[in-house]
Design a protein around this motif. Structure first.
Motif, PDB file in Angstrom:
ATOM      1  N   ILE A  15       0.841  -1.200   0.000  1.00 13.24           N
ATOM      2  CA  ILE A  15       0.000   0.000   0.000  1.00 13.24           C
ATOM      3  C   ILE A  15       0.873   1.246   0.000  1.00 13.24           C
ATOM      4  O   ILE A  15       0.609   2.211  -0.722  1.00 13.24           O
ATOM      5  CB  ILE A  15      -0.950  -0.010   1.222  1.00 13.24           C
ATOM      6  CG1 ILE A  15      -1.954  -1.157   1.105  1.00 13.24           C
ATOM      7  CG2 ILE A  15      -1.689   1.326   1.349  1.00 13.24           C
ATOM      8  CD1 ILE A  15      -2.795  -1.377   2.348  1.00 13.24           C
ATOM      9  N   ALA A  16       1.944   1.225   0.805  1.00 12.37           N
ATOM     10  CA  ALA A  16       2.842   2.387   0.913  1.00 12.37           C
ATOM     11  C   ALA A  16       3.483   2.719  -0.436  1.00 12.37           C
ATOM     12  O   ALA A  16       3.503   3.879  -0.846  1.00 12.37           O
ATOM     13  CB  ALA A  16       3.916   2.125   1.965  1.00 12.37           C
ATOM     14  N   VAL A  17       3.997   1.714  -1.128  1.00 11.53           N
ATOM     15  CA  VAL A  17       4.677   1.990  -2.403  1.00 11.53           C
ATOM     16  C   VAL A  17       3.677   2.399  -3.480  1.00 11.53           C
ATOM     17  O   VAL A  17       3.976   3.234  -4.346  1.00 11.53           O
ATOM     18  CB  VAL A  17       5.540   0.788  -2.858  1.00 11.53           C
ATOM     19  CG1 VAL A  17       4.699  -0.320  -3.490  1.00 11.53           C
ATOM     20  CG2 VAL A  17       6.630   1.235  -3.822  1.00 11.53           C
ATOM     21  N   LEU A  18       2.467   1.846  -3.444  1.00 13.91           N
ATOM     22  CA  LEU A  18       1.432   2.259  -4.400  1.00 13.91           C
ATOM     23  C   LEU A  18       1.021   3.712  -4.154  1.00 13.91           C
ATOM     24  O   LEU A  18       0.746   4.464  -5.101  1.00 13.91           O
ATOM     25  CB  LEU A  18       0.214   1.334  -4.304  1.00 13.91           C
ATOM     26  CG  LEU A  18       0.439  -0.116  -4.772  1.00 13.91           C
ATOM     27  CD1 LEU A  18      -0.822  -0.943  -4.572  1.00 13.91           C
ATOM     28  CD2 LEU A  18       0.867  -0.166  -6.236  1.00 13.91           C
ATOM     29  N   LEU A  19       0.996   4.111  -2.882  1.00 17.32           N
ATOM     30  CA  LEU A  19       0.702   5.506  -2.549  1.00 17.32           C
ATOM     31  C   LEU A  19       1.812   6.433  -3.045  1.00 17.32           C
ATOM     32  O   LEU A  19       1.547   7.544  -3.510  1.00 17.32           O
ATOM     33  CB  LEU A  19       0.529   5.665  -1.034  1.00 17.32           C
ATOM     34  CG  LEU A  19      -0.783   5.138  -0.445  1.00 17.32           C
ATOM     35  CD1 LEU A  19      -0.714   5.150   1.084  1.00 17.32           C
ATOM     36  CD2 LEU A  19      -1.972   5.974  -0.915  1.00 17.32           C
ATOM     37  N   VAL A  20       3.054   5.975  -2.949  1.00 15.18           N
ATOM     38  CA  VAL A  20       4.191   6.774  -3.440  1.00 15.18           C
ATOM     39  C   VAL A  20       4.053   7.016  -4.941  1.00 15.18           C
ATOM     40  O   VAL A  20       4.170   8.151  -5.417  1.00 15.18           O
ATOM     41  CB  VAL A  20       5.535   6.073  -3.130  1.00 15.18           C
ATOM     42  CG1 VAL A  20       6.670   6.725  -3.904  1.00 15.18           C
ATOM     43  CG2 VAL A  20       5.835   6.146  -1.643  1.00 15.18           C
ATOM     44  N   VAL A  21       3.787   5.952  -5.690  1.00 19.18           N
ATOM     45  CA  VAL A  21       3.638   6.086  -7.140  1.00 19.18           C
ATOM     46  C   VAL A  21       2.430   6.960  -7.475  1.00 19.18           C
ATOM     47  O   VAL A  21       2.496   7.814  -8.363  1.00 19.18           O
ATOM     48  CB  VAL A  21       3.508   4.701  -7.817  1.00 19.18           C
ATOM     49  CG1 VAL A  21       3.307   4.853  -9.324  1.00 19.18           C
ATOM     50  CG2 VAL A  21       4.744   3.855  -7.553  1.00 19.18           C
ATOM     51  N   ALA A  22       1.323   6.766  -6.743  1.00 17.16           N
ATOM     52  CA  ALA A  22       0.125   7.581  -6.975  1.00 17.16           C
ATOM     53  C   ALA A  22       0.409   9.054  -6.697  1.00 17.16           C
ATOM     54  O   ALA A  22       0.006   9.934  -7.461  1.00 17.16           O
ATOM     55  CB  ALA A  22      -1.018   7.082  -6.089  1.00 17.16           C
ATOM     56  N   GLY A  23       1.151   9.321  -5.610  1.00 14.78           N
ATOM     57  CA  GLY A  23       1.498  10.704  -5.267  1.00 14.78           C
ATOM     58  C   GLY A  23       2.363  11.358  -6.322  1.00 14.78           C
ATOM     59  O   GLY A  23       2.138  12.505  -6.711  1.00 14.78           O
ATOM     60  N   HIS A  24       3.334  10.610  -6.838  1.00 14.57           N
ATOM     61  CA  HIS A  24       4.212  11.137  -7.889  1.00 14.57           C
ATOM     62  C   HIS A  24       3.462  11.280  -9.223  1.00 14.57           C
ATOM     63  O   HIS A  24       3.837  12.103 -10.061  1.00 14.57           O
ATOM     64  CB  HIS A  24       5.416  10.223  -8.082  1.00 14.57           C
ATOM     65  CG  HIS A  24       6.350  10.244  -6.916  1.00 14.57           C
ATOM     66  ND1 HIS A  24       7.252   9.232  -6.647  1.00 14.57           N
ATOM     67  CD2 HIS A  24       6.524  11.156  -5.927  1.00 14.57           C
ATOM     68  CE1 HIS A  24       7.941   9.525  -5.558  1.00 14.57           C
ATOM     69  NE2 HIS A  24       7.516  10.687  -5.097  1.00 14.57           N
ATOM     70  N   SER A  25       2.427  10.474  -9.401  1.00 10.70           N
ATOM     71  CA  SER A  25       1.665  10.518 -10.650  1.00 10.70           C
ATOM     72  C   SER A  25       0.801  11.766 -10.773  1.00 10.70           C
ATOM     73  O   SER A  25       0.459  12.177 -11.884  1.00 10.70           O
ATOM     74  CB  SER A  25       0.768   9.278 -10.776  1.00 10.70           C
ATOM     75  OG  SER A  25       1.537   8.096 -10.791  1.00 10.70           O
ATOM     76  N   ILE A  26       0.421  12.356  -9.653  1.00 14.03           N
ATOM     77  CA  ILE A  26      -0.477  13.518  -9.719  1.00 14.03           C
ATOM     78  C   ILE A  26       0.237  14.804  -9.281  1.00 14.03           C
ATOM     79  O   ILE A  26      -0.376  15.723  -8.766  1.00 14.03           O
ATOM     80  CB  ILE A  26      -1.757  13.305  -8.887  1.00 14.03           C
ATOM     81  CG1 ILE A  26      -1.435  12.952  -7.430  1.00 14.03           C
ATOM     82  CG2 ILE A  26      -2.624  12.232  -9.497  1.00 14.03           C
ATOM     83  CD1 ILE A  26      -2.660  12.766  -6.565  1.00 14.03           C
ATOM     84  N   GLU A  27       1.557  14.844  -9.529  1.00  8.89           N
ATOM     85  CA  GLU A  27       2.309  16.052  -9.208  1.00  8.89           C
ATOM     86  C   GLU A  27       2.207  17.106 -10.304  1.00  8.89           C
ATOM     87  O   GLU A  27       2.517  18.267 -10.080  1.00  8.89           O
ATOM     88  CB  GLU A  27       3.779  15.707  -8.939  1.00  8.89           C
ATOM     89  CG  GLU A  27       3.977  15.068  -7.567  1.00  8.89           C
ATOM     90  CD  GLU A  27       5.440  14.837  -7.242  1.00  8.89           C
ATOM     91  OE1 GLU A  27       6.264  14.865  -8.170  1.00  8.89           O
ATOM     92  OE2 GLU A  27       5.756  14.624  -6.065  1.00  8.89           O
ATOM     93  N   THR A  28       1.790  16.685 -11.506  1.00 11.58           N
ATOM     94  CA  THR A  28       1.574  17.684 -12.564  1.00 11.58           C
ATOM     95  C   THR A  28       0.366  18.530 -12.193  1.00 11.58           C
ATOM     96  O   THR A  28      -0.583  18.026 -11.580  1.00 11.58           O
ATOM     97  CB  THR A  28       1.339  16.988 -13.923  1.00 11.58           C
ATOM     98  OG1 THR A  28       0.369  15.952 -13.762  1.00 11.58           O
ATOM     99  CG2 THR A  28       2.621  16.407 -14.466  1.00 11.58           C
ATOM    100  N   PRO A  29       0.346  19.814 -12.533  1.00 11.33           N
ATOM    101  CA  PRO A  29      -0.720  20.720 -12.087  1.00 11.33           C
ATOM    102  C   PRO A  29      -2.108  20.248 -12.513  1.00 11.33           C
ATOM    103  O   PRO A  29      -2.296  19.754 -13.617  1.00 11.33           O
ATOM    104  CB  PRO A  29      -0.367  22.044 -12.780  1.00 11.33           C
ATOM    105  CG  PRO A  29       1.072  21.929 -13.121  1.00 11.33           C
ATOM    106  CD  PRO A  29       1.341  20.482 -13.378  1.00 11.33           C
TER     107      PRO A  29
END
Length: 329
Positions: A15-29
């Motif tokens: 769950i933690a690593v999926l959250l990391v990828v999800a967080g990095h995926s929505i860093e574009t404005p």
């Protein structure tokens, strides 16, 4: 550590690593308030959760001596940090037109890329030297058999974190080490005093409602470091409850990343960067649709790369064994 506890920890790491990828995926404005809230929610606890888990697992770790411990951690954390950062320094310079932060092609910029983790060409790699330094000081916890000393360590960690002490030591991200130290210590203490703390694990609708209300308030209202710290613990607790529920129900849908959390973290940045450049910068794809593509690419491409690497290593081993057999004949 029994099998059930190990399974729960594995799911928490998934769950933690999926959250990391999800967080990095929505860093574009994004103009959407919804995605801004999702980003804020994920960043409220995904790295604290990682540090809690590292501390918990460190309690259960065994090593023959301090030097052996440091060698293993350096090999796992610093070697990939230096090699991958060095390999992609020049390509990052070539792609300056596609990056908001430009990188100079100079020796000083290259050294800064390694010495100052937040200036690294792969920004998310700040985590690697930060975690290494935490592991460097973590053995101190192993020598404490006194609950008062443990409490003092935890209090110091909380104060440093909540009052942002030593907040401008950028070299080797010392500030980050001190900021996340409290979570590592807390994870270690949770493992150490697990028998006492287990009585406070409640899984009911009232608990979920309280967590939902606290997160809603956080997303809407302004908050200070102390509130953020408490919320990071609440949400990490929620992830633990989710993992317990998953294991008790014997679900399997997260098993695809079981044991591959580090590989996903280490390699997800490349497909994310490619998708951002192609989709967002060149093709101008709708950002909300791009988030989904980034997430899928960031999770599954590293898994495929790992599978290909394993296959090549197996073939190499088979060829080596066959060669030895022929020689013996």
């Amino acid at each position: 550590m029994n099998k059930k506890e190990s399974n729960i920890l594995n799911i928490m790491q998934c769950i933690a690593v999926l959250l990391v990828v999800a967080g990095h995926s929505i860093e574009t404005p994004s103009p959407s308030l919804f995605w801004q809230y999702v980003h804020k929610f994920i960043y409220s606890f995904h790295m604290p959760l990682f540090m809690l888990l590292r501390g918990y697992l460190f309690f259960h770790s065994r090593y023959s001596n301090f030097l052996d411990h440091i060698k293993k951690k350096a090999s796992r954390l610093l070697v990939p940090y230096v090699i991958i950062s060095s390999l992609f320094f020049f390509p990052r310079v070539l792609l300056n037109n596609f990056n908001s932060v430009k990188v100079q092609f100079s020796c000083s910029a290259f050294l800064n890329n390694l010495i100052y983790p937040w200036d690294n060409v792969i920004t998310q790699f700040w985590f690697l030297p930060t975690l290494f330094l935490l592991f460097l000081i973590a053995p101190i916890l192993k020598y404490s058999n006194n609950s008062i000393v443990d409490a003092c360590c935890l209090i110091v960690g909380v104060l440093v974190h909540c009052y942002s002490l030593f907040s401008d030591i950028k070299i080797f991200n010392i500030t980050g080490v001190l900021f996340y130290m409290v979570y590592f210590i807390l994870g270690y203490m949770i493992a150490k005093y697990k028998a006492v703390l287990q009585r406070f694990v409640y899984y009911n609708y009232q608990t979920l409602i309280i967590i939902a209300v606290l997160n809603t308030a956080y997303l809407i209202l302004e908050s200070n470091d102390a509130i953020k710290f408490l919320l990071s613990l609440v949400n990490s607790y929620f992830v633990m409850l989710t993992a317990i529920f998953y294991v008790n129900k014997e679900y399997k849908f997260l098993d695809f990343c079981n044991g591959y959390y580090y590989h996903i973290y280490l390699l997800s940045w490349l497909p994310l960067k490619i998708v951002i450049i192609l989709g967002y910068k060149i093709l101008h794809i709708n950002s909300e649709f791009l988030y989904l593509i980034e997430f899928i690419a960031g999770v599954f491409i590293p898994l495929k790369l790992k599978a290909v690497t394993n296959l090549l290593l197996r073939k190499k081993t088979l060829l080596s064994d066959r060669g030895q057999f022929i020689c013996k004949e």
